[in-house]
Design a protein around this motif. Structure first.
Motif, PDB file in Angstrom:
ATOM      1  N   ILE A   1      16.577   0.551   2.491  1.00  0.00           N
ATOM      2  CA  ILE A   1      16.878   1.503   3.573  1.00  0.00           C
ATOM      3  C   ILE A   1      18.009   1.041   4.496  1.00  0.00           C
ATOM      4  O   ILE A   1      18.885   1.851   4.849  1.00  0.00           O
ATOM      5  N   PRO A   2      18.071  -0.235   4.912  1.00  0.00           N
ATOM      6  CA  PRO A   2      19.198  -0.650   5.761  1.00  0.00           C
ATOM      7  C   PRO A   2      20.566  -0.461   5.104  1.00  0.00           C
ATOM      8  O   PRO A   2      21.586  -0.401   5.798  1.00  0.00           O
ATOM      9  N   LYS A   3      20.591  -0.332   3.773  1.00  0.00           N
ATOM     10  CA  LYS A   3      21.860  -0.143   3.055  1.00  0.00           C
ATOM     11  C   LYS A   3      22.158   1.348   2.830  1.00  0.00           C
ATOM     12  O   LYS A   3      23.104   1.689   2.129  1.00  0.00           O
ATOM     13  N   LEU A   4      21.328   2.216   3.420  1.00  0.00           N
ATOM     14  CA  LEU A   4      21.478   3.655   3.223  1.00  0.00           C
ATOM     15  C   LEU A   4      21.685   4.352   4.571  1.00  0.00           C
ATOM     16  O   LEU A   4      20.802   5.064   5.075  1.00  0.00           O
ATOM     17  N   PRO A   5      22.845   4.161   5.187  1.00  0.00           N
ATOM     18  CA  PRO A   5      23.076   4.733   6.520  1.00  0.00           C
ATOM     19  C   PRO A   5      23.015   6.254   6.556  1.00  0.00           C
ATOM     20  O   PRO A   5      22.610   6.829   7.567  1.00  0.00           O
ATOM     21  N   PHE A   6      23.408   6.911   5.456  1.00  0.00           N
ATOM     22  CA  PHE A   6      23.376   8.377   5.481  1.00  0.00           C
ATOM     23  C   PHE A   6      21.927   8.880   5.471  1.00  0.00           C
ATOM     24  O   PHE A   6      21.602   9.858   6.158  1.00  0.00           O
ATOM     25  N   LEU A   7      21.046   8.217   4.727  1.00  0.00           N
ATOM     26  CA  LEU A   7      19.621   8.564   4.760  1.00  0.00           C
ATOM     27  C   LEU A   7      19.078   8.394   6.185  1.00  0.00           C
ATOM     28  O   LEU A   7      18.360   9.272   6.696  1.00  0.00           O
ATOM     29  N   GLN A   8      19.402   7.291   6.825  1.00  0.00           N
ATOM     30  CA  GLN A   8      18.933   7.060   8.190  1.00  0.00           C
ATOM     31  C   GLN A   8      19.474   8.128   9.147  1.00  0.00           C
ATOM     32  O   GLN A   8      18.775   8.572  10.064  1.00  0.00           O
ATOM     33  N   ALA A   9      20.710   8.557   8.906  1.00  0.00           N
ATOM     34  CA  ALA A   9      21.306   9.602   9.740  1.00  0.00           C
ATOM     35  C   ALA A   9      20.582  10.937   9.540  1.00  0.00           C
ATOM     36  O   ALA A   9      20.390  11.693  10.496  1.00  0.00           O
TER      37      ALA A   9
ATOM     38  N   SER B   1       4.547  13.922   8.396  1.00  0.00           N
ATOM     39  CA  SER B   1       4.704  14.886   7.312  1.00  0.00           C
ATOM     40  C   SER B   1       5.517  16.095   7.759  1.00  0.00           C
ATOM     41  O   SER B   1       6.303  16.646   6.982  1.00  0.00           O
ATOM     42  N   SER B   2       5.360  16.516   9.017  1.00  0.00           N
ATOM     43  CA  SER B   2       6.136  17.669   9.493  1.00  0.00           C
ATOM     44  C   SER B   2       7.625  17.343   9.544  1.00  0.00           C
ATOM     45  O   SER B   2       8.469  18.172   9.190  1.00  0.00           O
ATOM     46  N   ILE B   3       7.974  16.113   9.940  1.00  0.00           N
ATOM     47  CA  ILE B   3       9.384  15.699   9.977  1.00  0.00           C
ATOM     48  C   ILE B   3       9.982  15.717   8.574  1.00  0.00           C
ATOM     49  O   ILE B   3      11.090  16.225   8.350  1.00  0.00           O
ATOM     50  N   ILE B   4       9.257  15.163   7.608  1.00  0.00           N
ATOM     51  CA  ILE B   4       9.757  15.105   6.230  1.00  0.00           C
ATOM     52  C   ILE B   4       9.927  16.513   5.664  1.00  0.00           C
ATOM     53  O   ILE B   4      10.935  16.817   5.002  1.00  0.00           O
ATOM     54  N   GLU B   5       8.965  17.383   5.927  1.00  0.00           N
ATOM     55  CA  GLU B   5       9.048  18.764   5.437  1.00  0.00           C
ATOM     56  C   GLU B   5      10.250  19.487   6.043  1.00  0.00           C
ATOM     57  O   GLU B   5      11.007  20.165   5.328  1.00  0.00           O
TER      58      GLU B   5
ATOM     59  N   VAL C   1       0.846  -1.203   0.000  1.00  0.00           N
ATOM     60  CA  VAL C   1       0.000   0.000   0.000  1.00  0.00           C
ATOM     61  C   VAL C   1       0.878   1.248   0.000  1.00  0.00           C
ATOM     62  O   VAL C   1       0.633   2.204  -0.749  1.00  0.00           O
ATOM     63  N   ARG C   2       1.911   1.244   0.834  1.00  0.00           N
ATOM     64  CA  ARG C   2       2.820   2.396   0.880  1.00  0.00           C
ATOM     65  C   ARG C   2       3.499   2.601  -0.469  1.00  0.00           C
ATOM     66  O   ARG C   2       3.650   3.733  -0.939  1.00  0.00           O
ATOM     67  N   GLU C   3       3.905   1.498  -1.083  1.00  0.00           N
ATOM     68  CA  GLU C   3       4.594   1.588  -2.370  1.00  0.00           C
ATOM     69  C   GLU C   3       3.674   2.173  -3.448  1.00  0.00           C
ATOM     70  O   GLU C   3       4.080   3.061  -4.211  1.00  0.00           O
ATOM     71  N   VAL C   4       2.434   1.711  -3.497  1.00  0.00           N
ATOM     72  CA  VAL C   4       1.492   2.184  -4.516  1.00  0.00           C
ATOM     73  C   VAL C   4       1.171   3.659  -4.301  1.00  0.00           C
ATOM     74  O   VAL C   4       1.174   4.460  -5.255  1.00  0.00           O
ATOM     75  N   GLU C   5       0.882   4.048  -3.062  1.00  0.00           N
ATOM     76  CA  GLU C   5       0.522   5.449  -2.801  1.00  0.00           C
ATOM     77  C   GLU C   5       1.695   6.385  -3.052  1.00  0.00           C
ATOM     78  O   GLU C   5       1.505   7.508  -3.533  1.00  0.00           O
ATOM     79  N   LEU C   6       2.894   5.932  -2.762  1.00  0.00           N
ATOM     80  CA  LEU C   6       4.061   6.768  -3.019  1.00  0.00           C
ATOM     81  C   LEU C   6       4.283   6.911  -4.528  1.00  0.00           C
ATOM     82  O   LEU C   6       4.759   7.956  -4.998  1.00  0.00           O
TER      83      LEU C   6
ATOM     84  N   GLU D   1      11.470   7.435   6.816  1.00  0.00           N
ATOM     85  CA  GLU D   1      12.626   6.933   6.057  1.00  0.00           C
ATOM     86  C   GLU D   1      12.254   6.615   4.616  1.00  0.00           C
ATOM     87  O   GLU D   1      12.986   6.975   3.678  1.00  0.00           O
ATOM     88  N   TYR D   2      11.112   5.970   4.415  1.00  0.00           N
ATOM     89  CA  TYR D   2      10.737   5.530   3.070  1.00  0.00           C
ATOM     90  C   TYR D   2      10.303   6.710   2.190  1.00  0.00           C
ATOM     91  O   TYR D   2      10.754   6.846   1.042  1.00  0.00           O
ATOM     92  N   ILE D   3       9.448   7.576   2.723  1.00  0.00           N
ATOM     93  CA  ILE D   3       8.952   8.687   1.909  1.00  0.00           C
ATOM     94  C   ILE D   3      10.058   9.707   1.664  1.00  0.00           C
ATOM     95  O   ILE D   3      10.253  10.159   0.519  1.00  0.00           O
ATOM     96  N   LEU D   4      10.784  10.082   2.702  1.00  0.00           N
ATOM     97  CA  LEU D   4      11.872  11.047   2.512  1.00  0.00           C
ATOM     98  C   LEU D   4      12.915  10.479   1.544  1.00  0.00           C
ATOM     99  O   LEU D   4      13.374  11.178   0.633  1.00  0.00           O
ATOM    100  N   GLY D   5      13.282   9.217   1.744  1.00  0.00           N
ATOM    101  CA  GLY D   5      14.259   8.593   0.860  1.00  0.00           C
ATOM    102  C   GLY D   5      13.800   8.603  -0.590  1.00  0.00           C
ATOM    103  O   GLY D   5      14.584   8.902  -1.506  1.00  0.00           O
ATOM    104  N   THR D   6      12.525   8.295  -0.825  1.00  0.00           N
ATOM    105  CA  THR D   6      11.984   8.282  -2.185  1.00  0.00           C
ATOM    106  C   THR D   6      12.012   9.674  -2.805  1.00  0.00           C
ATOM    107  O   THR D   6      12.389   9.841  -3.971  1.00  0.00           O
TER     108      THR D   6
END
Length: 510
Positions: free
Chosen positions: A352-360, A313-317, A154-159, A460-465
């Motif tokens: 995402i687990p392979k993207l440590p800088f995104l997680q940071a 949404s506030s965090i991502i913004e 569902v997350r994948e389709v909506e994104l 993590e998923y939306i911001l990363g995308t």
């Protein structure tokens, strides 16, 4: 006869004097005992209203300033109520871990009464059988690890819808308003899990009205309400907050009632594929005999649709805004993503687990811009002691999460946005899930936000995308406004409006 009366009077007078002196001694002893129980330091405040005027329009900022003067555990007289504020990791740990059970309830407040169906929800309900049932069902069927995996598609389709909408806006030469798109996408994600359908078809007036309602709810519920602290004058509604809450509640109730009615009407189409609302209705009782009413169910849906969209949404913004101020961070994130993912497909959650800088980057945003700057208030069930200070029964607790994230004794250069701090060294193992009190964006203890896992996954998923899929540019001639707007969720005062140009293979946006 006169002698007998005199003896009787003398005896009564003697008893009266004895009771008077014993009572006076007891009161004096109690006064001395209470006076020896030293309250935490704090500002004196004004007569009757106490420290209420000192909070201003940005309470988290003013309380952080006061804490520098009065210390990590601070006492304020708020009207007729006692309040303590914890402003350091150790102070937060003392209340939310050591004394967690004593601070497991919420104080009565107008937001719970007028917005949250008289505290029949999961956020404001008293700690007890009903709250445990709501929490259990939410974790099992929507917010827990297994449930999150089940609705990954569902997350994948909506994104995908969101990415295509943004690419279309770029082709038309239009900027995108980030919080509008995020609210639209997240409300549809949550709608599909709860109701088996998207709640908005297109980004437009309907979804924007919903966003405005959510922001209004978070703002009005977060502002200090005089009536909460001086109950005897609550009926006067001096700030007009309660009147606004009642009107807003009616709007949300109409919306949620409509959702439930439509859900009931389509029950046959879901046979064998129950959604969250089906599960909530089917399992609305526990071994303690606690049953969920229609009001409980409405209140939980309100929790999920409002907190589930607004906080993430506030965090991502905020994160995108910080990166626009620091282009090197976007460049480094792009390099990491191109190396791990490439440019022929969208980011997937398994990346995402392979993207440590995104997680940071996400952790650094949780630190500097926590979605809830002051954790939802709690109240002491019994008197207790913290750092040698006496905390009376019925004292309200507020943990200044915003102040902890900007404490120079905890964080090096706390006002800088530096994701690298989480990649190595003393901050590398710090996690935002409530165990490291240096970073508690979702709170901690029994009343930690029920959506902690979901919030981290969505951010993590939306911001990363968004970062992977687009190059970002401010509107020509505009400056980035980083002012805050206070509420239960910490909004940007000026919504982020930017140009987002596709950077992946064209087939990704098809």
């Amino acid at each position: 006869m006169a002698i007998l009366i005199d003896k009787f009077l003398l005896r009564e007078i003697g008893v009266a004097f004895f009771v008077f002196f014993v009572t006076r001694f007891a009161i004096h002893t109690l006064f001395l005992k209470n006076r020896s129980r030293k309250l935490p330091p704090g500002p004196k405040g004004w007569p009757i209203i106490g420290a209420l005027p000192m909070l201003g329009s940005m309470p988290h900022v003013e309380l952080a300033k006061m804490a520098k003067k009065y210390g990590p555990v601070m006492h304020l007289k708020m009207g007729t109520c006692d309040m303590v504020v914890a402003s350091t990791p150790d102070a937060a740990r003392a209340f939310l871990k050591t004394l967690d059970i004593n601070f497991s309830n919420r104080p009565p407040n107008a937001g719970a009464t007028h917005l949250a169906y008289n505290a029949h929800d999961m956020v404001f309900a008293d700690y007890g059988p009903r709250w445990k049932l709501l929490r259990k069902l939410s974790n099992l069927h929507m917010l827990g690890g297994k449930a999150l995996e089940e609705w990954a598609q569902v997350r994948e389709v909506e994104l995908g819808h969101m990415v295509r909408t943004m690419a279309k806006s770029n082709n038309q030469g239009k900027p995108v308003v980030i919080p509008e798109l995020l609210t639209f996408a997240m409300a549809n994600m949550i709608g599909q899990i709860i109701l088996s359908r998207r709640v908005f078809v297109t980004v437009g007036s309907e979804s924007n009205e919903f966003k405005d309602m959510v922001v209004e709810l978070m703002t009005s519920a977060g502002l200090p309400n005089i009536g909460d602290f001086i109950p005897s004058i609550a009926w006067m509604d001096l700030q007009g907050l309660e009147g606004g809450m009642k009107k807003l509640h009616k709007k949300f109730d109409v919306l949620i009632t409509k959702m439930i009615d439509q859900h009931v009407a389509t029950a046959d189409s879901r046979k064998g594929k129950p959604d969250f609302l089906d599960q909530l209705v089917a399992n609305s009782a526990n071994s303690d005999g606690e049953r969920l009413s229609l009001t409980n169910i409405k209140a939980v849906l309100l929790n999920l649709f409002t907190a589930g969209t607004d906080t993430s949404s506030s965090i991502i913004e905020w994160s995108l805004a910080e990166m626009l101020q620091n282009p090197n961070i976007i460049k480094r994130a792009h390099e990491e993503m191109d190396r791990v993912i490439g440019r022929n497909r969208r980011l997937q959650e398994s990346d995402i687990p392979k993207l440590p800088f995104l997680q940071a980057i996400c952790k650094e945003t949780f630190r500097k811009h926590p979605s809830t700057p002051l954790n939802l208030p709690r109240i002491s069930t019994e008197p207790c002691e913290v750092n040698g200070y006496y905390i009376p029964k019925g004292t309200r607790l507020s943990v200044n999460i915003w102040a902890i994230g900007r404490d120079p004794e905890v964080w090096d250069h706390p006002l800088d946005f530096t994701p690298e701090r989480f990649l190595s060294g003393k901050y590398a193992k710090i996690d935002p899930r409530g165990n490291n009190f240096e970073l508690i964006p979702f709170g901690a203890g029994r009343r930690i936000c029920a959506g902690t896992r979901m919030g981290i996954v969505l951010v993590e998923y939306i911001l990363g995308t968004l970062v992977h899929s687009f190059d970002w540019k401010l509107l020509e001639g505009t400056e980035l406004n980083m002012d805050e707007a206070f509420g239960l969720a910490l909004q940007k005062a000026v919504p982020l409006s930017v140009f987002a140009s596709p950077r992946l293979d064209a087939s990704v946006y098809a």
